[in-house]
Motif scaffolding. Structure first.
Motif, PDB file in Angstrom:
ATOM      1  N   UNK A  83       3.463 -21.926  -0.649  1.00 17.75           N
ATOM      2  CA  UNK A  83       4.482 -22.795  -0.309  1.00 17.75           C
ATOM      3  C   UNK A  83       5.464 -22.319   0.572  1.00 17.75           C
ATOM      4  N   UNK A  84       5.148 -21.382   1.185  1.00 12.96           N
ATOM      5  CA  UNK A  84       6.168 -20.632   2.290  1.00 12.96           C
ATOM      6  C   UNK A  84       7.150 -19.700   1.766  1.00 12.96           C
ATOM      7  N   UNK A  85       7.418 -19.490   0.661  1.00 18.90           N
ATOM      8  CA  UNK A  85       8.020 -18.581  -0.049  1.00 18.90           C
ATOM      9  C   UNK A  85       8.024 -17.297   0.323  1.00 18.90           C
ATOM     10  N   UNK A  86       9.180 -16.466   0.201  1.00 22.11           N
ATOM     11  CA  UNK A  86       9.196 -15.029   0.068  1.00 22.11           C
ATOM     12  C   UNK A  86       9.432 -14.561  -1.275  1.00 22.11           C
ATOM     13  N   UNK A  87       8.245 -13.624  -1.869  1.00 24.17           N
ATOM     14  CA  UNK A  87       8.103 -12.967  -2.927  1.00 24.17           C
ATOM     15  C   UNK A  87       8.852 -11.434  -2.846  1.00 24.17           C
ATOM     16  N   UNK A  88       9.485 -11.341  -3.760  1.00 23.98           N
ATOM     17  CA  UNK A  88       9.995  -9.799  -3.642  1.00 23.98           C
ATOM     18  C   UNK A  88       9.566  -9.272  -5.212  1.00 23.98           C
ATOM     19  N   UNK A  89       8.893  -8.316  -5.134  1.00 26.46           N
ATOM     20  CA  UNK A  89       8.363  -7.782  -6.414  1.00 26.46           C
ATOM     21  C   UNK A  89       8.968  -6.500  -6.745  1.00 26.46           C
ATOM     22  N   UNK A  90       9.478  -6.304  -7.784  1.00 28.96           N
ATOM     23  CA  UNK A  90      10.105  -4.868  -8.194  1.00 28.96           C
ATOM     24  C   UNK A  90       8.840  -4.529  -9.075  1.00 28.96           C
ATOM     25  N   UNK A  91       8.133  -3.336  -8.299  1.00 28.05           N
ATOM     26  CA  UNK A  91       7.054  -2.726  -8.422  1.00 28.05           C
ATOM     27  C   UNK A  91       5.608  -3.697  -8.301  1.00 28.05           C
ATOM     28  N   UNK A  92       4.590  -3.054  -8.174  1.00 26.03           N
ATOM     29  CA  UNK A  92       3.286  -3.697  -7.907  1.00 26.03           C
ATOM     30  C   UNK A  92       2.083  -2.611  -7.830  1.00 26.03           C
ATOM     31  N   UNK A  93       1.214  -2.877  -7.313  1.00 26.90           N
ATOM     32  CA  UNK A  93      -0.003  -2.153  -7.417  1.00 26.90           C
ATOM     33  C   UNK A  93       0.050  -0.739  -6.912  1.00 26.90           C
ATOM     34  N   UNK A  94       0.666  -0.313  -6.015  1.00 27.54           N
ATOM     35  CA  UNK A  94       1.122   1.071  -5.573  1.00 27.54           C
ATOM     36  C   UNK A  94       1.557   1.914  -7.002  1.00 27.54           C
ATOM     37  N   UNK A  95       2.312   1.205  -7.802  1.00 25.19           N
ATOM     38  CA  UNK A  95       2.926   1.949  -8.966  1.00 25.19           C
ATOM     39  C   UNK A  95       1.633   2.338  -9.722  1.00 25.19           C
ATOM     40  N   UNK A  96       0.497   1.678  -9.796  1.00 24.72           N
ATOM     41  CA  UNK A  96      -0.678   2.040 -10.740  1.00 24.72           C
ATOM     42  C   UNK A  96      -1.292   3.296 -10.143  1.00 24.72           C
ATOM     43  N   UNK A  97      -1.469   3.459  -8.890  1.00 25.33           N
ATOM     44  CA  UNK A  97      -2.081   4.564  -8.380  1.00 25.33           C
ATOM     45  C   UNK A  97      -1.162   5.477  -8.326  1.00 25.33           C
ATOM     46  N   UNK A  98       0.313   5.527  -8.282  1.00 24.22           N
ATOM     47  CA  UNK A  98       1.137   6.564  -8.518  1.00 24.22           C
ATOM     48  C   UNK A  98       1.318   7.118 -10.019  1.00 24.22           C
ATOM     49  N   UNK A  99       1.051   6.170 -11.058  1.00 28.63           N
ATOM     50  CA  UNK A  99       1.527   6.734 -12.147  1.00 28.63           C
ATOM     51  C   UNK A  99       0.175   6.811 -13.252  1.00 28.63           C
ATOM     52  N   UNK A 100      -0.657   5.849 -13.082  1.00 28.39           N
ATOM     53  CA  UNK A 100      -2.022   6.075 -13.741  1.00 28.39           C
ATOM     54  C   UNK A 100      -2.909   7.047 -13.117  1.00 28.39           C
ATOM     55  N   UNK A 149      -2.257   9.312  -9.931  1.00 26.88           N
ATOM     56  CA  UNK A 149      -1.586  10.738  -9.637  1.00 26.88           C
ATOM     57  C   UNK A 149      -0.888  11.197 -10.805  1.00 26.88           C
ATOM     58  N   UNK A 150      -0.174  10.515 -11.668  1.00 32.75           N
ATOM     59  CA  UNK A 150       0.568  11.215 -12.847  1.00 32.75           C
ATOM     60  C   UNK A 150      -0.212  11.293 -14.075  1.00 32.75           C
ATOM     61  N   UNK A 151      -0.904  10.011 -14.484  1.00 35.34           N
ATOM     62  CA  UNK A 151      -1.687  10.399 -15.697  1.00 35.34           C
ATOM     63  C   UNK A 151      -3.093  10.924 -15.722  1.00 35.34           C
ATOM     64  N   UNK A 152      -3.642  10.812 -14.254  1.00 30.83           N
ATOM     65  CA  UNK A 152      -4.893  11.644 -13.963  1.00 30.83           C
ATOM     66  C   UNK A 152      -6.082  10.778 -14.419  1.00 30.83           C
ATOM     67  N   UNK A 153      -5.898   9.478 -14.471  1.00 33.44           N
ATOM     68  CA  UNK A 153      -7.242   8.665 -14.635  1.00 33.44           C
ATOM     69  C   UNK A 153      -7.963   8.608 -13.174  1.00 33.44           C
ATOM     70  N   UNK A 154      -9.242   8.826 -13.351  1.00 33.42           N
ATOM     71  CA  UNK A 154     -10.004   9.159 -12.070  1.00 33.42           C
ATOM     72  C   UNK A 154      -9.677   7.710 -11.218  1.00 33.42           C
ATOM     73  N   UNK A 155      -9.917   8.017  -9.720  1.00 32.33           N
ATOM     74  CA  UNK A 155      -9.407   6.946  -8.903  1.00 32.33           C
ATOM     75  C   UNK A 155     -10.359   5.677  -8.833  1.00 32.33           C
ATOM     76  N   UNK A 156     -11.654   6.069  -9.199  1.00 35.54           N
ATOM     77  CA  UNK A 156     -12.810   4.974  -9.131  1.00 35.54           C
ATOM     78  C   UNK A 156     -12.384   3.705 -10.339  1.00 35.54           C
ATOM     79  N   UNK A 157     -11.935   4.230 -11.635  1.00 35.59           N
ATOM     80  CA  UNK A 157     -11.702   3.371 -12.639  1.00 35.59           C
ATOM     81  C   UNK A 157     -10.386   2.691 -12.110  1.00 35.59           C
ATOM     82  N   UNK A 158      -9.338   3.196 -11.532  1.00 36.63           N
ATOM     83  CA  UNK A 158      -8.201   2.658 -11.094  1.00 36.63           C
ATOM     84  C   UNK A 158      -8.432   1.776  -9.991  1.00 36.63           C
TER      85      UNK A 158
END
Ligand code: TMP
Length: 211
Positions: A89-106, A108-117
């Motif tokens: 509907x033409x709006x701008x969405x600003x999200x405090x965190x999104x999918x990059x956080x999953x790659x970083x935390x789950x 790179x930090x937690x060590x879950x393998x990339x394929x599962x992520x």
């Protein structure tokens, strides 16, 4: 109708996301955009309930996979219920965190393998991708100090060892390096005014691209 787009503000805990998000919202509103602020995990009634479960420091027994899938569930709901309709509907969405956080935390930090992520994330995203991730980058020691100064208590991820937050930070920088067209890394050690100024430059550039 102007074209909607999505910005993500992400990065180190305590890096000043909230202040930056408010500043970007004010700037875009002054330019005539309708802005929707949201966050992950959260952003919907269901997502906020999932957030409480994920961040509760009283449940350290949560398994890594359960944590990943909860982030994924919250994201799936968030995109379909709130983000896609707003952008359409033409709006701008600003999200405090999104999918990059999953790659970083789950990953790179937690060590879950990339394929599962990727499996969980791709299911949740269902083809969706934000237009830009602004990464506020800060030494985890400094970020944690700022979080502690807020006096709100630490959530289940913030009580992790410093090393965990260091790996998460590294994760953001690795992603940004691999996909510079989707990421802007901003040094969050500068003053709030300077950090916001740099973020607005990046937003201006994105508006030029999406216009
Ligand atoms: P915050 O948004 O208040 O910073 O808190 C959310 C916490 O959840 C933060 O420590 C980062 C973490 N997180 C993940 O581990 N994976 C994710 O996919 C997301 C969105 C957040």
């Amino acid at each position: 109708m102007s074209k909607g787009f999505m910005l993500v503000c992400d990065g180190s805990n305590g890096a000043g996301k909230t202040t930056v998000i408010k500043g970007i919202e004010a700037y875009l509103t002054s330019k005539g955009y309708e802005v929707v602020l949201t966050r992950e995990p959260g952003g919907t009634v269901i997502g906020e309930k999932i957030r409480e479960v994920i961040l509760d420091p009283k449940t350290p027994q949560m398994t890594d996979l359960a944590e990943l899938m909860l982030f994924g569930a919250a994201r799936a709901q968030h995109i379909e219920e709130k983000i896609r309709p707003a952008i359409e509907s033409g709006k701008v969405v600003i999200s405090d965190r999104f999918d990059a956080a999953t790659f970083s935390f789950q990953h790179y930090a937690r060590g879950i393998n990339l394929q599962t992520i990727e499996t969980i994330n791709n299911l949740a995203l269902n083809g969706f991708k934000p237009d830009l991730n602004i990464i506020l980058d800060l030494e985890p020691e400094l970020g944690l100090k700022r979080v502690q100064q807020r006096g709100e208590g630490l959530d289940r991820l913030e009580v992790e060892k410093l090393d965990f937050l260091k790996r998460a930070r590294e994760g953001y920088l690795i992603q940004a390096k691999a996909a510079p067209e989707s990421f802007a890394v901003i040094d969050a050690s500068y003053s709030q005014e300077e950090v916001l100024k740099r973020c607005l430059e990046v937003v201006d550039e994105l508006m030029g691209r999406t216009a």
